[in-house]
Write a protein that holds these residues in place. Sequence first.
Motif, mmCIF file in Angstrom:
data_model
loop_
_atom_site.group_PDB
_atom_site.id
_atom_site.type_symbol
_atom_site.label_atom_id
_atom_site.label_comp_id
_atom_site.label_asym_id
_atom_site.label_seq_id
_atom_site.Cartn_x
_atom_site.Cartn_y
_atom_site.Cartn_z
ATOM 1 N N ARG A 70 2.656 53.271 26.964
ATOM 2 C CA ARG A 70 3.374 54.408 26.392
ATOM 3 C C ARG A 70 3.041 54.481 24.908
ATOM 4 N NH1 ARG A 70 9.682 54.757 25.452
ATOM 5 N NH2 ARG A 70 9.777 56.897 24.757
ATOM 6 N N ALA A 71 2.866 55.683 24.381
ATOM 7 C CA ALA A 71 2.533 55.857 22.967
ATOM 8 C C ALA A 71 3.778 55.643 22.105
ATOM 9 C CB ALA A 71 1.958 57.249 22.724
ATOM 10 N N PHE A 72 3.750 54.587 21.287
ATOM 11 C CA PHE A 72 4.841 54.306 20.361
ATOM 12 C C PHE A 72 4.427 54.513 18.916
ATOM 13 C CE2 PHE A 72 6.098 51.677 24.003
ATOM 14 C CZ PHE A 72 7.425 52.062 24.142
ATOM 15 N N VAL A 73 3.141 54.297 18.628
ATOM 16 C CA VAL A 73 2.637 54.322 17.263
ATOM 17 C C VAL A 73 1.482 55.308 17.167
ATOM 18 C CG1 VAL A 73 1.592 52.916 15.445
ATOM 19 C CG2 VAL A 73 3.265 51.892 16.996
ATOM 20 N N PRO A 74 1.552 56.272 16.221
ATOM 21 C CA PRO A 74 0.415 57.179 16.038
ATOM 22 C C PRO A 74 -0.850 56.376 15.736
ATOM 23 C CG PRO A 74 2.305 57.870 14.718
ATOM 24 C CD PRO A 74 2.633 56.517 15.278
ATOM 25 N N GLY A 75 -1.967 56.787 16.297
ATOM 26 C CA GLY A 75 -3.229 56.094 16.070
ATOM 27 C C GLY A 75 -3.526 55.029 17.114
ATOM 28 N N LEU A 76 -2.550 54.666 17.940
ATOM 29 C CA LEU A 76 -2.769 53.684 19.005
ATOM 30 C C LEU A 76 -2.541 54.374 20.348
ATOM 31 C CD1 LEU A 76 -0.929 50.535 17.585
ATOM 32 C CD2 LEU A 76 -3.373 51.031 17.558
ATOM 33 N N ALA A 77 -3.630 54.760 20.971
ATOM 34 C CA ALA A 77 -3.538 55.461 22.250
ATOM 35 C C ALA A 77 -3.457 54.454 23.391
ATOM 36 C CB ALA A 77 -4.757 56.363 22.433
ATOM 37 N N PRO A 78 -2.468 54.604 24.255
ATOM 38 C CA PRO A 78 -2.351 53.676 25.393
ATOM 39 C C PRO A 78 -3.451 53.918 26.414
ATOM 40 C CG PRO A 78 -0.631 55.361 25.464
ATOM 41 C CD PRO A 78 -1.411 55.591 24.211
ATOM 42 N N PRO A 79 -3.725 52.950 27.255
ATOM 43 C CA PRO A 79 -3.137 51.615 27.234
ATOM 44 C C PRO A 79 -3.800 50.741 26.190
ATOM 45 C CG PRO A 79 -4.683 51.754 29.038
ATOM 46 C CD PRO A 79 -4.646 53.112 28.388
ATOM 47 N N TYR A 80 -3.006 49.837 25.595
ATOM 48 C CA TYR A 80 -3.539 48.846 24.669
ATOM 49 C C TYR A 80 -2.768 47.542 24.870
ATOM 50 C CZ TYR A 80 0.372 50.397 21.697
ATOM 51 O OH TYR A 80 1.610 50.741 21.211
ATOM 52 N N THR A 81 -3.399 46.452 24.464
ATOM 53 C CA THR A 81 -2.817 45.129 24.667
ATOM 54 C C THR A 81 -2.368 44.558 23.334
ATOM 55 O OG1 THR A 81 -4.294 44.768 26.543
ATOM 56 C CG2 THR A 81 -3.279 42.814 25.576
ATOM 57 N N VAL A 82 -1.154 44.010 23.313
ATOM 58 C CA VAL A 82 -0.653 43.290 22.139
ATOM 59 C C VAL A 82 -0.275 41.879 22.580
ATOM 60 C CG1 VAL A 82 0.126 45.298 20.829
ATOM 61 C CG2 VAL A 82 1.674 44.221 22.456
ATOM 62 N N ALA A 83 -0.364 40.939 21.639
ATOM 63 C CA ALA A 83 -0.136 39.540 22.003
ATOM 64 C C ALA A 83 0.426 38.753 20.835
ATOM 65 C CB ALA A 83 -1.452 38.898 22.448
ATOM 66 N N TRP A 84 1.077 37.646 21.185
ATOM 67 C CA TRP A 84 1.399 36.599 20.228
ATOM 68 C C TRP A 84 0.279 35.577 20.344
ATOM 69 C CZ3 TRP A 84 4.733 36.870 16.427
ATOM 70 C CH2 TRP A 84 5.817 37.737 16.529
ATOM 71 N N ILE A 85 -0.287 35.231 19.187
ATOM 72 C CA ILE A 85 -1.421 34.310 19.125
ATOM 73 C C ILE A 85 -0.984 33.041 18.405
ATOM 74 C CG2 ILE A 85 -3.790 33.984 18.286
ATOM 75 C CD1 ILE A 85 -3.480 36.322 20.316
#
Length: 127
Positions: A70-85
């Motif tokens: 889901r689009a939450f942030v302008p400039g980040l088109a879904p799908p995208y992956t976020v992680a804790w590293i």
Amino acid sequence: MARPLPLPSPLTAPYWDACRRGELALQRCGGCRGFVHFPEAECPFCGDSNLAYEVVQGKGAVHTFTVVHRAFVPGLAPPYTVAWIDLDAGARVFGGVLGETRIGGRVDVTFRDVEGFGPMPYWRPDE
């Protein structure tokens, strides 16, 4: 019309300046020596306010991740992956992941321009 970049605060400016140089810089507590990410005015571990930025290597392992649909942030088109590293330097950081990932997978930082934000750290599989 171009979207203006978020304005760094005195607290976050060193982080964003490092990103523009292609470096990953995190706060490190002068008291307990713990890394602090995201930027804070006081150490969440010991309460010390002596937090200086330190450049760290961006190598580590994926602690956990999710794929955002889901689009939450302008400039980040879904799908995208976020992680804790979990960085080898001893810090846990948050950010986007490029390519396929898995928990425990080795990653290395890279920087990618995101519309409306400028260069942001992303993690890619370590080759």
